[in-house]
Motif scaffolding. Structure first.
Motif, PDB file in Angstrom:
ATOM      1  N   LEU A 107       0.832  -1.204   0.000  1.00  0.00           N
ATOM      2  CA  LEU A 107       0.000   0.000   0.000  1.00  0.00           C
ATOM      3  C   LEU A 107       0.867   1.255   0.000  1.00  0.00           C
ATOM      4  O   LEU A 107       2.024   1.232   0.410  1.00  0.00           O
ATOM      5  CB  LEU A 107      -0.922  -0.004   1.229  1.00  0.00           C
ATOM      6  N   SER A 108       0.281   2.344  -0.465  1.00  0.00           N
ATOM      7  CA  SER A 108       0.972   3.634  -0.505  1.00  0.00           C
ATOM      8  C   SER A 108       0.285   4.596   0.452  1.00  0.00           C
ATOM      9  O   SER A 108      -0.935   4.789   0.381  1.00  0.00           O
ATOM     10  CB  SER A 108       0.961   4.207  -1.930  1.00  0.00           C
ATOM     11  N   ARG A 173       2.122  -6.431  -8.352  1.00  0.00           N
ATOM     12  CA  ARG A 173       1.134  -5.390  -8.074  1.00  0.00           C
ATOM     13  C   ARG A 173      -0.114  -5.553  -8.939  1.00  0.00           C
ATOM     14  O   ARG A 173      -1.169  -4.993  -8.635  1.00  0.00           O
ATOM     15  CB  ARG A 173       1.732  -4.008  -8.279  1.00  0.00           C
ATOM     16  N   GLU A 174       0.023  -6.334 -10.022  1.00  0.00           N
ATOM     17  CA  GLU A 174      -1.139  -6.570 -10.877  1.00  0.00           C
ATOM     18  C   GLU A 174      -2.254  -7.269 -10.116  1.00  0.00           C
ATOM     19  O   GLU A 174      -3.442  -7.036 -10.383  1.00  0.00           O
ATOM     20  CB  GLU A 174      -0.747  -7.407 -12.106  1.00  0.00           C
ATOM     21  N   LEU A 176      -2.962  -6.859  -6.918  1.00  0.00           N
ATOM     22  CA  LEU A 176      -3.612  -5.830  -6.121  1.00  0.00           C
ATOM     23  C   LEU A 176      -4.508  -4.954  -6.991  1.00  0.00           C
ATOM     24  O   LEU A 176      -5.666  -4.683  -6.640  1.00  0.00           O
ATOM     25  CB  LEU A 176      -2.548  -4.974  -5.418  1.00  0.00           C
ATOM     26  N   GLU A 177      -3.988  -4.517  -8.128  1.00  0.00           N
ATOM     27  CA  GLU A 177      -4.750  -3.629  -9.003  1.00  0.00           C
ATOM     28  C   GLU A 177      -5.974  -4.332  -9.584  1.00  0.00           C
ATOM     29  O   GLU A 177      -7.056  -3.739  -9.679  1.00  0.00           O
ATOM     30  CB  GLU A 177      -3.850  -3.114 -10.127  1.00  0.00           C
ATOM     31  N   ALA A 178      -5.820  -5.609  -9.963  1.00  0.00           N
ATOM     32  CA  ALA A 178      -6.959  -6.358 -10.516  1.00  0.00           C
ATOM     33  C   ALA A 178      -8.048  -6.551  -9.466  1.00  0.00           C
ATOM     34  O   ALA A 178      -9.245  -6.441  -9.755  1.00  0.00           O
ATOM     35  CB  ALA A 178      -6.490  -7.706 -11.043  1.00  0.00           C
ATOM     36  N   ILE A 180      -8.638  -4.570  -6.898  1.00  0.00           N
ATOM     37  CA  ILE A 180      -9.275  -3.270  -6.660  1.00  0.00           C
ATOM     38  C   ILE A 180     -10.286  -2.967  -7.770  1.00  0.00           C
ATOM     39  O   ILE A 180     -11.394  -2.468  -7.498  1.00  0.00           O
ATOM     40  CB  ILE A 180      -8.205  -2.162  -6.568  1.00  0.00           C
ATOM     41  N   VAL A 181      -9.914  -3.279  -9.015  1.00  0.00           N
ATOM     42  CA  VAL A 181     -10.832  -3.066 -10.142  1.00  0.00           C
ATOM     43  C   VAL A 181     -12.096  -3.910  -9.964  1.00  0.00           C
ATOM     44  O   VAL A 181     -13.208  -3.472 -10.309  1.00  0.00           O
ATOM     45  CB  VAL A 181     -10.126  -3.398 -11.471  1.00  0.00           C
ATOM     46  N   ASP A 182     -11.942  -5.109  -9.412  1.00  0.00           N
ATOM     47  CA  ASP A 182     -13.093  -5.987  -9.189  1.00  0.00           C
ATOM     48  C   ASP A 182     -13.935  -5.567  -7.990  1.00  0.00           C
ATOM     49  O   ASP A 182     -14.925  -6.225  -7.657  1.00  0.00           O
ATOM     50  CB  ASP A 182     -12.622  -7.433  -8.985  1.00  0.00           C
ATOM     51  N   TYR A 186      -9.192  -3.434   0.563  1.00  0.00           N
ATOM     52  CA  TYR A 186      -7.835  -3.786   0.965  1.00  0.00           C
ATOM     53  C   TYR A 186      -7.853  -4.905   2.005  1.00  0.00           C
ATOM     54  O   TYR A 186      -6.980  -5.774   2.013  1.00  0.00           O
ATOM     55  CB  TYR A 186      -7.123  -2.559   1.527  1.00  0.00           C
TER      56      TYR A 186
END
Length: 283
Positions: A107-108, A173-174, A176-178, A180-182, A186
């Motif tokens: 996470l950022s 990170r893909e 995590l990003e996938a 989040i898109v779904d 977190y």
């Protein structure tokens, strides 16, 4: 020329394996000495101490030392306390430190670099330098002489956080990003995706946490007040008095203490070694 090169190669390999054997003996022989001495009498242990017989079951061999510690020290009572504390501690260590490592690795957020540096700095601070402060916190929270007081204050450990941080930092990170898109949160990503993919590092932290909790002497000495919650390392002290040291019983007690650690490591050694290759221990 080729034969000389092959001979040198064979010699170097033989020297390397010889070095491996020497290092292995440094770790194995003390343990062998402990197990062998646990079935000897005190007189036999002293007699064999300076000879090779110290590593072989010679002389009068019996299980009297094991019978004595079970009756004299009430071994199973302290064993139960150690098991309860270890299970409680390891359960929380593997999850709470994983949450911290997940946040730092994937996470950022503002102040992330400072927190990572702070945790690395904490990892080099000796436990003894902060143990009095930890004791005062446990005292004010009324956690002394309890399982909670033995297990909870030692849950947060910078080295474990750093292991999880390096593990999660290396995750794609893909994923995590996938997620989040779904529409996954977190919290859901951690429990449903990241944690199931972290079995090797979880096994490593669990083994290291178990060994740390199982063999801890200083903290239980501070927070326990009677035999009700005392653990195995504290009970071992009862076998050494100002008048006489029961060497055979001490070795028998230590052998029974060591067996659970050996069994756990043997069962999970594959995951442990795999994690060492994947995490930041290698640098």
């Amino acid at each position: 020329m080729i034969s000389i090169s092959i001979r040198r190669k064979h010699i170097s390999v033989a020297c390397l394996y010889l070095a491996y054997i020497v290092v292995a003996c440094l770790f194995v022989l003390p343990m062998l000495y402990m197990f062998v001495s646990s079935v000897k009498t005190d007189a036999q242990i002293v007699e064999d101490m300076s000879t090779f017989r110290a590593f072989i079951p010679s002389g009068h061999i019996s299980a009297e030392n094991y019978s004595a510690i079970i009756g004299k020290v009430n071994f199973f009572k302290f064993f139960k306390n150690s098991v309860v504390v270890a299970i409680l501690n390891v359960s929380l260590v593997t999850i709470l430190n994983a949450m911290m490592g997940y946040a730092l690795g994937l996470l950022s957020f503002k102040g992330k670099k400072f927190m990572i540096s702070f945790i690395i700095a904490l990892a080099i601070i000796p436990t003894e330098s902060v143990i009095i402060n930890r004791f005062m916190v446990a005292l004010h929270l009324h956690m002394l002489n309890s399982y909670a007081g033995l297990a909870l204050p030692t849950v947060g450990y910078p080295m474990f956080i750093f292991l999880y941080y390096n593990h999660f930092k290396g995750m794609p990170r893909e994923l995590l990003e996938a997620a989040i898109v779904d529409g996954e949160t977190y919290n859901g990503i951690f429990w449903k995706i990241m944690l199931p993919l972290s079995k090797p590092v979880i096994s490593t932290v669990a083994i290291m946490g178990f060994i740390r909790s199982w063999g801890d002497l200083l903290w239980p000495t501070l927070v326990t007040r009677d035999e009700t919650y005392r653990t195995l390392p504290l009970a071992l002290r009862a076998l050494s008095t100002d008048v006489y040291i029961f060497w055979g019983q001490i070795f028998a007690f230590a052998s029974l203490m060591t067996l659970p650690v050996l069994i756990i490591f043997i069962l999970f050694q594959k995951q442990f070694i795999q994690s060492l290759a994947m995490t930041g221990i290698k640098g």
